[in-house]
Design a protein around this motif. Structure first.
Motif, PDB file in Angstrom:
ATOM      1  N   GLN A  39      11.592 -12.501  -0.271  1.00  0.00           N
ATOM      2  CA  GLN A  39      12.522 -11.711   0.535  1.00  0.00           C
ATOM      3  C   GLN A  39      11.868 -10.498   1.175  1.00  0.00           C
ATOM      4  N   ILE A  40      10.788 -10.006   0.562  1.00  0.00           N
ATOM      5  CA  ILE A  40      10.150  -8.802   1.069  1.00  0.00           C
ATOM      6  C   ILE A  40       9.098  -9.128   2.126  1.00  0.00           C
ATOM      7  N   MET A  41       8.949 -10.420   2.448  1.00  0.00           N
ATOM      8  CA  MET A  41       8.057 -10.850   3.524  1.00  0.00           C
ATOM      9  C   MET A  41       8.875 -11.557   4.596  1.00  0.00           C
ATOM     10  N   GLY A  42       8.271 -11.746   5.750  1.00  0.00           N
ATOM     11  CA  GLY A  42       8.967 -12.448   6.803  1.00  0.00           C
ATOM     12  C   GLY A  42       8.091 -12.673   8.016  1.00  0.00           C
ATOM     13  N   PRO A  43       8.492 -13.612   8.884  1.00  0.00           N
ATOM     14  CA  PRO A  43       7.752 -13.833  10.136  1.00  0.00           C
ATOM     15  C   PRO A  43       8.004 -12.699  11.117  1.00  0.00           C
ATOM     16  N   ALA A  67       1.197  -5.636  -7.844  1.00  0.00           N
ATOM     17  CA  ALA A  67       1.230  -4.216  -7.501  1.00  0.00           C
ATOM     18  C   ALA A  67       2.581  -3.947  -6.857  1.00  0.00           C
ATOM     19  N   TRP A  68       3.163  -2.781  -7.178  1.00  0.00           N
ATOM     20  CA  TRP A  68       4.533  -2.492  -6.758  1.00  0.00           C
ATOM     21  C   TRP A  68       4.656  -1.080  -6.193  1.00  0.00           C
ATOM     22  N   LEU A  69       5.543  -0.939  -5.231  1.00  0.00           N
ATOM     23  CA  LEU A  69       6.115   0.355  -4.887  1.00  0.00           C
ATOM     24  C   LEU A  69       7.491   0.357  -5.530  1.00  0.00           C
ATOM     25  N   VAL A  70       7.738   1.302  -6.416  1.00  0.00           N
ATOM     26  CA  VAL A  70       9.001   1.333  -7.149  1.00  0.00           C
ATOM     27  C   VAL A  70       9.694   2.672  -6.948  1.00  0.00           C
ATOM     28  N   LYS A  71      10.968   2.667  -7.269  1.00  0.00           N
ATOM     29  CA  LYS A  71      11.786   3.876  -7.230  1.00  0.00           C
ATOM     30  C   LYS A  71      12.337   4.108  -8.622  1.00  0.00           C
ATOM     31  N   ALA A  72      12.152   5.294  -9.145  1.00  0.00           N
ATOM     32  CA  ALA A  72      12.680   5.652 -10.463  1.00  0.00           C
ATOM     33  C   ALA A  72      13.043   7.128 -10.437  1.00  0.00           C
ATOM     34  N   ASP A  73      14.242   7.438 -10.908  1.00  0.00           N
ATOM     35  CA  ASP A  73      14.724   8.823 -10.890  1.00  0.00           C
ATOM     36  C   ASP A  73      14.669   9.412  -9.493  1.00  0.00           C
ATOM     37  N   GLY A  91       6.450  -5.299  -3.284  1.00  0.00           N
ATOM     38  CA  GLY A  91       5.574  -5.849  -4.315  1.00  0.00           C
ATOM     39  C   GLY A  91       4.693  -6.952  -3.763  1.00  0.00           C
ATOM     40  N   ILE A  92       3.462  -7.019  -4.246  1.00  0.00           N
ATOM     41  CA  ILE A  92       2.536  -8.072  -3.830  1.00  0.00           C
ATOM     42  C   ILE A  92       2.057  -8.837  -5.058  1.00  0.00           C
ATOM     43  N   ASP A  93       2.096 -10.134  -4.958  1.00  0.00           N
ATOM     44  CA  ASP A  93       1.635 -11.035  -6.011  1.00  0.00           C
ATOM     45  C   ASP A  93       0.121 -11.181  -5.896  1.00  0.00           C
TER      46      ASP A  93
END
Length: 237
Positions: A124-128, A169-175, A199-201
């Motif tokens: 979902q976080i990728m696309g053409p 590897a992730w970009l995350v949101k916390a607090d 996130g990238i696999d």
């Protein structure tokens, strides 16, 4: 009707036994996928839609085989655990719910539930026709947290390349704040109380057919398929 000779009888028995053996062998090689609460959704775009950055064959194997295996194994792990089987994947992976799993299945739920959530997120976080730059509140948050988009990409790339072995590897949101983290295997940020934004696999099956051992080339190319609109919506939510 002509009487059957001893040879005819033996031949008929051998054919029947061979057919029975082949039938059983075929069934053993292709068991039906286990049924359960989770299913594999189709890719949200064609398997070749991310070319040339991610090739069609990799997408088909990654989605149809690897992701499907996580779904199958998760359903097996949840057999007999009625309460957990009713939860959506986002809630199943929370620590309070994982604590309710039987000791013999908890790690399998973490591994395969994480594999299911992580890959669903990844598609979902990728696309053409994607790539480019973030906009709106997410762009502002990246600039205020990391300095600018270039510095963010450098830090994200370092996390992806620094993950030893398989992981993400992730970009995350916390607090309410952004952070870059790396997880091993199929561990999911949700289990650590973090909301994934991007996130990238970096498992080898995600890139090896096209990039072989050149993970850095894969990470660099991946920015061309990042769906920043979807990432922005996750950040806003």
């Amino acid at each position: 009707m002509t009487p059957m000779t001893r040879r005819d009888v033996l031949r008929s028995a051998a054919v029947g036994a061979t057919g029975l053996f082949v039938g059983r062998f075929a069934n053993a090689q292709a068991p039906a996928p286990p049924t359960g609460p989770f299913t594999l959704a189709p890719l949200p775009y064609a398997a070749n839609a991310l070319e040339p950055h991610i090739d069609e064959q990799t997408m088909r194997i990654h989605h149809d085989r690897h992701h499907q295996a996580y779904v199958n194994n998760l359903n097996v792990a949840l057999v007999g655990q009625t309460e957990l089987s009713k939860l959506p994947i986002e809630q199943l992976l929370l620590p309070a719910n994982l604590a309710k799993a039987s000791d013999g299945t908890r790690q399998s739920i973490i591994n395969n539930g994480g594999g299911h959530y992580n890959h669903t997120f990844f598609w979902q976080i990728m696309g053409p026709n994607a790539g480019g730059n973030p906009a709106g509140r997410l762009a502002e948050a990246i600039d205020s947290t990391f300095g600018n988009l270039g510095k963010f990409k450098d830090a994200f790339r370092a996390a992806a390349l620094g993950r030893f072995g398989s992981g993400w590897a992730w970009l995350v949101k916390a607090d309410g704040k952004l952070n870059i983290v790396s997880t091993g295997n199929q561990d999911c940020p949700l289990t650590a109380g973090q909301t994934p934004i991007l996130g990238i696999d970096v498992w080898e099956h995600a890139y090896y057919l096209k990039y072989q051992n050149l993970r850095a080339d894969y990470v660099n190319a991946w920015w061309n398929v990042v769906n920043w609109t979807a990432a922005g919506q996750r950040f806003a939510a």
